[in-house]
Scaffold this active site. Sequence first.
Site, PDB file in Angstrom:
ATOM      1  N   ALA A  57       0.837  -1.202   0.000  1.00 45.91           N
ATOM      2  CA  ALA A  57       0.000   0.000   0.000  1.00 45.91           C
ATOM      3  C   ALA A  57       0.871   1.252   0.000  1.00 45.91           C
ATOM      4  O   ALA A  57       1.193   1.808   1.055  1.00 45.91           O
ATOM      5  CB  ALA A  57      -0.946  -0.027   1.202  1.00 45.91           C
ATOM      6  N   GLY A  67      -9.453 -10.640 -36.691  1.00 47.19           N
ATOM      7  CA  GLY A  67     -10.497  -9.824 -37.310  1.00 47.19           C
ATOM      8  C   GLY A  67     -11.674  -9.638 -36.355  1.00 47.19           C
ATOM      9  O   GLY A  67     -11.485  -9.435 -35.160  1.00 47.19           O
ATOM     10  N   GLY A  68     -12.882  -9.753 -36.887  1.00 42.57           N
ATOM     11  CA  GLY A  68     -14.086  -9.573 -36.060  1.00 42.57           C
ATOM     12  C   GLY A  68     -14.116 -10.520 -34.875  1.00 42.57           C
ATOM     13  O   GLY A  68     -14.566 -10.156 -33.774  1.00 42.57           O
ATOM     14  N   GLU A 115       2.927  -0.369 -10.974  1.00 40.36           N
ATOM     15  CA  GLU A 115       4.305  -0.441 -10.443  1.00 40.36           C
ATOM     16  C   GLU A 115       5.202   0.588 -11.131  1.00 40.36           C
ATOM     17  O   GLU A 115       6.385   0.342 -11.386  1.00 40.36           O
ATOM     18  CB  GLU A 115       4.830  -1.869 -10.490  1.00 40.36           C
ATOM     19  CG  GLU A 115       3.937  -2.758  -9.621  1.00 40.36           C
ATOM     20  CD  GLU A 115       4.522  -4.073  -9.237  1.00 40.36           C
ATOM     21  OE1 GLU A 115       5.748  -4.172  -9.108  1.00 40.36           O
ATOM     22  OE2 GLU A 115       3.724  -5.010  -9.042  1.00 40.36           O
ATOM     23  N   SER A 123       0.576   3.827  -3.049  1.00 37.68           N
ATOM     24  CA  SER A 123      -0.111   4.924  -3.759  1.00 37.68           C
ATOM     25  C   SER A 123      -1.292   5.461  -2.959  1.00 37.68           C
ATOM     26  O   SER A 123      -1.893   4.761  -2.148  1.00 37.68           O
ATOM     27  CB  SER A 123      -0.636   4.435  -5.109  1.00 37.68           C
ATOM     28  OG  SER A 123       0.411   3.918  -5.886  1.00 37.68           O
ATOM     29  N   GLU A 128       6.202   6.089 -18.251  1.00 37.47           N
ATOM     30  CA  GLU A 128       6.876   7.398 -18.248  1.00 37.47           C
ATOM     31  C   GLU A 128       7.829   7.470 -17.041  1.00 37.47           C
ATOM     32  O   GLU A 128       8.952   7.968 -17.151  1.00 37.47           O
ATOM     33  CB  GLU A 128       5.830   8.530 -18.202  1.00 37.47           C
ATOM     34  CG  GLU A 128       5.003   8.661 -19.485  1.00 37.47           C
ATOM     35  CD  GLU A 128       4.026   7.510 -19.740  1.00 37.47           C
ATOM     36  OE1 GLU A 128       3.581   6.861 -18.768  1.00 37.47           O
ATOM     37  OE2 GLU A 128       3.722   7.250 -20.916  1.00 37.47           O
ATOM     38  N   SER A 148       2.285   8.567  -9.234  1.00 37.47           N
ATOM     39  CA  SER A 148       3.662   8.577  -9.744  1.00 37.47           C
ATOM     40  C   SER A 148       4.612   9.231  -8.746  1.00 37.47           C
ATOM     41  O   SER A 148       5.813   8.956  -8.745  1.00 37.47           O
ATOM     42  CB  SER A 148       3.726   9.347 -11.072  1.00 37.47           C
ATOM     43  OG  SER A 148       3.092   8.606 -12.078  1.00 37.47           O
TER      44      SER A 148
END
Length: 389
Positions: A134, A351-352, A375, A136, A379, A142
């Site tokens: 824990a 494709g589809g 994590e 952030s 950037e 960031s």
Amino acid sequence: MDVMNPSQSAADLYAIPQEFADLRDTIRQIAQEKVAPRAAEIDEKAEYPHDLRALFAKQGLFGLPFEPEYGGTGTGSLMLAIAIEEISKACASTALLLMIQELGTLPIRLFGTEEQKQRWLPKCATGEWTPAFALSEPEAGSDPGGMITRATRDGDEWVISGTKNWITNLGIADFYIVFAVTDREVGHSKGISAFVVEADRPGFSVGKLEDKLGIRGSPTGQPIFDDVRIPADHLLGAEGGGFKVAMGTLDYSRLGVAAQAVGIAQGATDYAAAYAKERQQFGKPISAFQGIQFKLADMETQTAAARELLYKACAKIDRGEPDSGKYSSMAKLFASDVAMAVTVEAIQVLGGYGYVKDYPVERMMRDAKITQIYEGTNEIQRLVIARAM
Ligand code: CAA
């Protein structure tokens, strides 16, 4: 060279000894036979895979991040990456069971006292307990140095208050590694400390759980700490050393994200290649057309290149080389960008059919996206790499 420590010799960049190859084959079989058939349902229902956690525990897979003294296999970062890769080929959400077992225990493994290691690691190595990391917060992603969660000393206890954000394993974890400001005056590199907070402590609660694009089988959200009291011996490392605990942990755990990305990319490539051999258009399999062949060749090549960088970074971190943090960030950056590009191309090959949920590649693309973000965004990885140059 010691076969159980392939990263030992600087002359050999890395090697995969027979023991690791055998274990990889076993994990591959478990992933293909037990995990792959569950992946679509886990994604659709956003369901934590308790059954697969029990299976991994029974197979001893949770021992992979740990040293033998704490009930682990002692096989190092490379074998762990190989395991995460194999599981991610089938289901990226399920790979997080193993990834979080590493991320949430690294602060204890790298910075804990012997007593703290003995208290918390063995039950994680068996899979009985699972942790969370824990760091952030809603306003500090960031820039974790901008966190506001605080810890105040009161006699023999610390009192923790604050709300964290984007936390993997929310509501599942038995304990949280919580980073909190212990001295606001000295700046983040000396004013943040790391603590172990058990989920059954009064004042802890599970806040908002996110409804996510991908990795939907892994709960993510806001743990809330409202004057949670913990004993003084739950401090990890030095008081004020928490930012370095976080950064040192991420140097290792970003390899797990890179491994997850390589696995997702290989899973998508394999699926697209097999599909192209079956799918007939204009009277022949689409794999006979150069437009498709070139796509598959690029997907395979990019994934192989990402794997090489990852394995090299694993070898460096296991050898404790000074540039291992830079390599860890490079592996995470490159592999996650490859996973995103490759899964988009896999959809194009189908494709589809690639765009609908009857086929797994759209899930793989949704799962790939997070590897460019968590994590440390890509950037931030570029920042870490550039600073180390
Ligand atoms: N190891 C040890 N110490 C380190 C370090 C490392 N890898 N990197 C930096 N440090 C030390 C520095 O040496 C410095 O110490 P001194 O002041 O004593 O010299 C101190 O830490 C501060 O360093 P910086 O000044 O470089 O710190 P910064 O504020 O500029 O930030 C950053 C650097 C690289 C941008 C960092 O903030 C960062 O990595 N940000 C991204 C955070 C991140 O990855 N969050 C992900 C959360 S976890 C998650 O996503 C998992 C989940 O559950 C979903």
